[in-house]
Scaffold this motif. Structure first.
Motif, PDB file in Angstrom:
ATOM      1  N   LYS A   1     -12.594 -25.967  25.412  1.00  0.00           N
ATOM      2  CA  LYS A   1     -12.778 -27.146  26.255  1.00  0.00           C
ATOM      3  C   LYS A   1     -14.002 -27.942  25.810  1.00  0.00           C
ATOM      4  N   VAL A  39      -6.472 -25.254  26.706  1.00  0.00           N
ATOM      5  CA  VAL A  39      -5.942 -24.331  27.715  1.00  0.00           C
ATOM      6  C   VAL A  39      -5.463 -25.143  28.916  1.00  0.00           C
ATOM      7  N   ALA A  40      -4.581 -24.548  29.697  1.00  0.00           N
ATOM      8  CA  ALA A  40      -4.067 -25.225  30.885  1.00  0.00           C
ATOM      9  C   ALA A  40      -5.060 -25.124  32.026  1.00  0.00           C
ATOM     10  N   THR A  41      -5.297 -26.241  32.690  1.00  0.00           N
ATOM     11  CA  THR A  41      -6.183 -26.271  33.847  1.00  0.00           C
ATOM     12  C   THR A  41      -5.757 -27.403  34.760  1.00  0.00           C
ATOM     13  N   GLU A  42      -6.095 -27.289  36.024  1.00  0.00           N
ATOM     14  CA  GLU A  42      -5.742 -28.319  36.999  1.00  0.00           C
ATOM     15  C   GLU A  42      -7.001 -29.029  37.470  1.00  0.00           C
ATOM     16  N   GLU A  72     -11.690 -29.554  38.958  1.00  0.00           N
ATOM     17  CA  GLU A  72     -12.126 -28.191  38.705  1.00  0.00           C
ATOM     18  C   GLU A  72     -13.463 -27.931  39.401  1.00  0.00           C
ATOM     19  N   GLY A  87      -9.275 -21.864  33.411  1.00  0.00           N
ATOM     20  CA  GLY A  87      -8.200 -21.796  32.434  1.00  0.00           C
ATOM     21  C   GLY A  87      -8.513 -20.998  31.200  1.00  0.00           C
ATOM     22  N   THR A 100      -9.342 -17.733  29.168  1.00  0.00           N
ATOM     23  CA  THR A 100      -9.210 -16.269  29.233  1.00  0.00           C
ATOM     24  C   THR A 100      -9.920 -15.674  28.031  1.00  0.00           C
TER      25      THR A 100
END
Length: 278
Positions: A165, A263-266, A269, A275, A277
């Motif tokens: 990110k 990575v997937a994130t909504e 935040e 997101g 790992t």
């Protein structure tokens, strides 16, 4: 990893976040692009000839104290401060802002591949404010984020590593200044933030806040780290006019804009590592 232009920038932009994650067990590294050699002495108590004569060493000692206070790691990238030229004044030869982008980014790419951060925090294209070193720090951080995972780029900088990110700091939003002004006024205190609000544009920001990290517990740590930069920070500056306990209630977060993620994130935040790992 947080990428900053000068010693003291890490303490004024996201310091409580760094301290929070370090205290929670994350490995946190600040990469400081220049030594701050051409900075001003902004604390009247320190504005003495002997301080100016030893400014380069002072900036490094101040950075070391701030690093200890924040509980983080820190690494200088080795470039020379560009200073803040006046209108029409040329940048000094050999300074960071005049360095070719690939040369300026190479040490940072190497640092990314060695440190292997999941998250990089940087400035936006205006550098937070238009200092040439801040603008160049934005450029090299974005370059490093995109290049570090590509084995064909900077082949001598180590094994590739792709951060997950990229964020821009959003340390001084209009919403923040409004909240602090309202809180101080409601408490019967005179707030200098009203004058700041008059100068800020009243339109949506280009990089709106997407991520707010609650870190009010670490605001005292942030203040201590700022004050460790004695030549750069006047303890009587209006920035310290809001009592800490009032600021902790009025705006308990430090804020960021998520620029890119693998990575997937909504959104929104509340965690820079959302997101991610390991």
């Amino acid at each position: 990893m947080a990428v900053h232009a000068h010693p003291d920038d890490e303490s004024s932009k996201g310091a409580a976040t760094l301290a929070k994650y370090a205290a929670e067990g994350a490995d946190v590294l600040v990469c400081t692009m220049t030594g701050g050699e051409r900075g001003d002495v902004l604390n009247p108590r320190m504005d003495r000839p002997e301080m100016w004569a030893d400014l380069a060493n002072l900036r490094r000692r101040e950075m070391d104290r701030a690093r200890e206070i924040l509980g983080i790691r820190q690494q200088f990238m080795g470039f020379v401060d560009s200073g803040l030229p006046k209108d029409g004044e040329a940048l000094p030869e050999g300074c960071f802002a005049l360095t070719e982008l690939t040369d300026a980014a190479a040490p940072l790419v190497k640092a990314v591949r060695e440190f292997r951060p999941h998250v990089i925090v940087a400035y936006d294209e205006n550098g937070g404010y238009p200092h040439p070193d801040h603008i160049m720090s934005h450029k090299v951080a974005v370059e490093a984020y995109h290049a570090a995972g590509d084995a064909d780029r900077y082949p001598d900088a180590g094994e590739p590593w792709q951060p997950a990110k990229l964020y821009y700091t959003n340390a001084f939003s209009r919403a923040y200044f409004q909240a602090i002004y309202d809180a101080m006024t409601a408490a019967g205190l005179e707030s200098p933030h009203g004058e700041v609000l008059k100068e800020l544009p009243d339109e949506p920001p280009r990089w709106p806040i997407t991520t707010q990290v609650e870190c009010a517990e670490y605001f005292p740590t942030r203040k201590a780290a700022m004050l460790a930069h004695e030549t750069q920070v006047d303890p009587d500056h209006p920035i310290f006019s809001c009592p800490l306990e009032l600021e902790q209630k009025a705006w308990p977060t430090e804020d960021y804009h998520l620029v890119e993620a693998t990575v997937a994130t909504e959104l929104p935040e509340d965690d820079l590592f959302a997101g991610v790992t390991v």
